[in-house]
Design a protein around this motif. Sequence first.
Motif, short mmCIF file in Angstrom:
data_model
loop_
_atom_site.label_atom_id
_atom_site.label_comp_id
_atom_site.label_asym_id
_atom_site.label_seq_id
_atom_site.Cartn_x
_atom_site.Cartn_y
_atom_site.Cartn_z
N ARG A 151 2.15 1.66 -3.76
CA ARG A 151 0.97 2.29 -4.61
C ARG A 151 1.01 3.95 -3.98
O ARG A 151 0.85 4.63 -5.10
CB ARG A 151 -0.22 1.60 -4.01
CG ARG A 151 -0.28 -0.03 -4.69
CD ARG A 151 -1.80 -0.33 -4.92
NE ARG A 151 -2.25 -0.41 -3.51
CZ ARG A 151 -2.35 -1.38 -2.42
NH1 ARG A 151 -1.65 -2.55 -2.73
NH2 ARG A 151 -2.90 -1.39 -1.54
N ARG A 152 1.03 4.19 -2.79
CA ARG A 152 0.61 5.74 -2.38
C ARG A 152 1.78 6.34 -2.99
O ARG A 152 1.50 7.48 -3.62
CB ARG A 152 0.83 5.96 -0.94
CG ARG A 152 -0.30 5.47 -0.33
CD ARG A 152 -0.05 5.79 1.30
NE ARG A 152 -1.16 5.23 2.22
CZ ARG A 152 -1.10 4.97 3.45
NH1 ARG A 152 -0.11 5.92 4.11
NH2 ARG A 152 -2.23 4.54 4.11
N ALA B 206 0.83 -1.23 -0.12
CA ALA B 206 0.09 0.05 -0.09
C ALA B 206 0.96 1.32 0.03
O ALA B 206 0.66 2.15 -0.54
CB ALA B 206 -0.95 -0.11 1.32
N ASP B 207 1.92 1.20 0.96
CA ASP B 207 3.09 2.36 0.78
C ASP B 207 3.36 2.63 -0.65
O ASP B 207 3.76 3.69 -1.01
CB ASP B 207 3.79 2.20 1.84
CG ASP B 207 3.61 2.41 3.24
OD1 ASP B 207 2.57 3.23 3.26
OD2 ASP B 207 3.98 1.66 4.16
#
Lengths: 422, 222
Positions: free
Chosen positions: B83-84, B80-81
């Motif tokens: 992707r962010r 997720a990091d």
Amino acid sequence: MMTIKIAVRNIFRHKARTFITLSAIVFGCVALIFAAGFLEDVFYIMRESYIKAHTGHIQLYRRGFSEKGRLQPYQYLIDKPGAIIARIKSIEGVDFVTSRLEFSGLLSNGENTISFIGQGIEPQYEKTLLKSETTDFRQLAKNNSEGSPIMKAGSPLAPTDKYAIVLGQGLAASIDAKSGDSLTLLTNTVHGSTNALDVTVKGIFETSAKVFDDHFLRLPLTTAQKLLSTESVQSLVIRLKKTEDTARVKEQLVSIIQQDKLDLELKTWDEISDFYTKTVILFDKFFFVMKLTIIIVVISGIFNTMNMAVMERISEIGTIMALGVKKRGVISLFLWEGALLGTIGGIIGVIAGVVFTSIISYIGIVMPPPPGATVYWLNQPMIVPLSLVYTFLMALIISIISSLYPAYKASRLQITEALRYR
Amino acid sequence: MAIVTIENVHKNYFLNKTAVPALQAINLVVHKGEFLAIAGPSGSGKTTLLNLIGCMDTPTSGKVFIDEVQTDQLSSDQLADIRREKISFIFQNFNLLPVLSAVENVEYPLLWKRLSAKEKRKKAEQALDSVGLLRFAKHKPLELSGGQQQRTAIARAIVTDPLVILADEPTANLDHTMGEEIVNLMKKNNQEKNMTFIFSTHDQKIMDKASRIVRIWDGKLI
């Protein structure tokens, strides 16, 4: 902030559904606040009528009376109570102190004779309400809620009365006495000899306790003292301005008794009326079960809403996760929605509960006599401040709890599958 | 500079405990500034490949590097990091959040950037302006046409200035004119800002705009 903004907007996305969910919370809150207020009034009326008609707030006796007084009542009389009465009157919060002298004997109308319990009282303190002229049932019930004994017939004892008595309505019925009748009281004096007194029935009263009305008669204290040939009294009945002060005044009395080494003991109203304490416990249990039922209904309502919200927003959950929202971010989004529903529902519910309870309280509910009582009374539900706080917190907490599983379910979604979902 | 490297990647899906291969022995390197088309019929594995590059899925075997960080073993939070910080998406169905206005949708990926609310809004408005939709800033997605929604999605993708923008069939739900407009808009950002795009398509007209085309067939690059 973005999470809260999205949560707020999601809540108002399906207005009809949110309305239904909020209604469940609001109805739950109203029911809880109303039930708490209703019950509080039941307790209040019971307590106050017991205190006014029977026990006072605190009773003082000669030491040993509560243990052995029943067998040898005249061994435990208080002599010359004047000094201690003056002392008690000076305590902050005391309304008045009055003396009683109780005895048992026989009551005769010349044809029949029955036993009775007599209560010598000071009429200037122990007031009996006049029977209301009104025939309005609701108004009568309201008068009964005042708690003092009420005259069914005739008039109450006056401080100037000498050879007058008032009879409990059950006792009057069993000897077929009407006001104005002459009766004879027969009893033993404190010294053991027999004494009789001719008296006139001045009136017939009724209280909230049937047992009392079936066996008791009341007469002026001085008359009772004359009949028993004594100048002592049996108990000092203390009435306070506020029932809440009972514990504090009791403490002060205990320390006075200890300091002055007085030969006295005391009991508070709740120690005397065991019935009240037990009723409170019983009703509290009923209320608990009711609360539980309401909570289950509200939980299922919110759970259903949140579950549907998750189901129809699977693709959106996939989107925000693709954009970088983590599992806990998804959980917090749904928990926020639950918390917001709870907050909104709780606030509206508390307001609606106060309004509803106030309206019902204004109208009043005519209640049947409680167990062991004979009079109808008027319940005017109270607003219990603590119940408002509890109700709001309950709405909030169970809203969050019922969102937990749907939130968890949402966070477990696989992004790729969620994005494919239609 | 290689920003995406895929080494001998296999991806199997399991259907009733039987492995169904979706990708087989894929090797691919994407460089900064490419405008890469992944072409193939539906069911060929285009989306699966984009999902692996986009850190939304992990391979059954093989290695995936994004900006020289190996991603195939990372936890979901670590993915997720990435992707962010590095990746943006443009979806076939636009996937805007219906409760947010156009400008709020564009602002969403800036959630984790250390910027003041004012700066975030300004950046979002600039991005929306660059796709020609500033006057629709306050409109909700459902009040916009399909083309306008996809342009909003492009603004959302470029607003963070990501390392790579992945677009899965971005024109499939649009008519031809609108589809071409979308690809032109992507191309403009590629040329003017040197942004890297990887997009999947089976539309020849759109493939023609790509700087490179890789073809995929039955889970294999050909």
